[in-house]
Write an enzyme that holds these catalytic residues in place. Sequence first.
Site, short mmCIF file in Angstrom:
data_model
loop_
_atom_site.label_atom_id
_atom_site.label_comp_id
_atom_site.label_asym_id
_atom_site.label_seq_id
_atom_site.Cartn_x
_atom_site.Cartn_y
_atom_site.Cartn_z
N HIS A 1 0.84 -1.20 0.00
CA HIS A 1 0.00 0.00 0.00
C HIS A 1 0.87 1.25 0.00
CE1 HIS A 1 -3.12 -2.58 2.33
NE2 HIS A 1 -3.58 -2.41 1.09
N CYS B 1 -3.10 0.23 10.09
CA CYS B 1 -4.02 -0.76 9.51
C CYS B 1 -5.12 -1.22 10.46
CB CYS B 1 -3.26 -2.02 9.09
SG CYS B 1 -1.90 -1.73 7.98
N1 GLY Z 1 -2.42 -8.87 4.91
C1 GLY Z 1 -2.90 -7.61 4.53
C2 GLY Z 1 -3.28 -7.57 3.10
O1 GLY Z 1 -2.62 -8.20 2.30
O2 GLY Z 1 -4.21 -6.95 2.70
#
Ligand code: GLY
Length: 280
Positions: free
Chosen positions: A170, A273
């Site tokens: 991200h 997150c």
């Molecule tokens: N483990 C977080 C994702 O890959 O979205």
Amino acid sequence: MHKHFKYTTAITRGIAKSLPAEAQRMDHTVEPVSYEKAKSQKQSYVDILRNKLGLKVIELPTDETLPDCVFVEDVVVIIDNTALITKPGHVTRIGEGTEMECCLKTLGMNVVNMAEIDPLAAVDGGDVLFTGEEIFVGVGNRSNLAGYKVICDTFPSYAVNAIVVEDALHLKTSCSLAKPGVIMVSEENPRIQKMMKSLQDVATKNYRYISVDGNAIGSNCLFVDSEKLGPVTIHPSLKAYPLIKSAYDAIGGVTLIECDMSELSKVDGALTCCSVFISI
Ligand code: GLY
């Protein structure tokens, strides 16, 4: 200090027992997640939000069929009183937003659902960096241009800049808001350096950029202007990531609180997150 980030409430979610075996991960060679250790670190994170920052914490029930559901940041983008329920970019994560949508509607937020606006749109909230003044959206890996356009339409009061994400899960894997006006950036490798350079090139405001050498996880910190402690930046353990100490020392004007989430980082989970924030 700032009209944004003065939150009253955090929303988090429990860790599915299916996470160690089934959560998505970029690197399959890292050692397996210990469920118990991840749970204990996550509890410390919630304790910081609740006890140190004085936030109300709503914990959504976990769902064993959704191994990544602890990562609530990815399923919603909340700015001002509007919550955009996203369509996550990985097929195993679709459906994670349903519980969040019910919760936010119950709380009286203005809730918009991305999938109803454009079925082809995809965004993981981990790709959305809101600075209080503008929005950066990472596109290319989990999030796409159609998703970027939905964000532009949903939050018309803000400039929205698309940044190509390469070599990272991200956008916020490699940068985050350390405090208003200050962005923590990773320089982990040349492709991430290029991504961070393009963020700096398109930014419409003047930010101070603090570079974290070494491990990118150190560039993900969590800023909250809390009623109890004032401005707080929660950062990953300096013991685990000693190279980033000088970067955190450079932030200034905030209370630094350490929170080790190293276990969830094995499945690419960082501090931002595991929560989203609202002011109600
Ligand atoms: N483990 C977080 C994702 O890959 O979205």
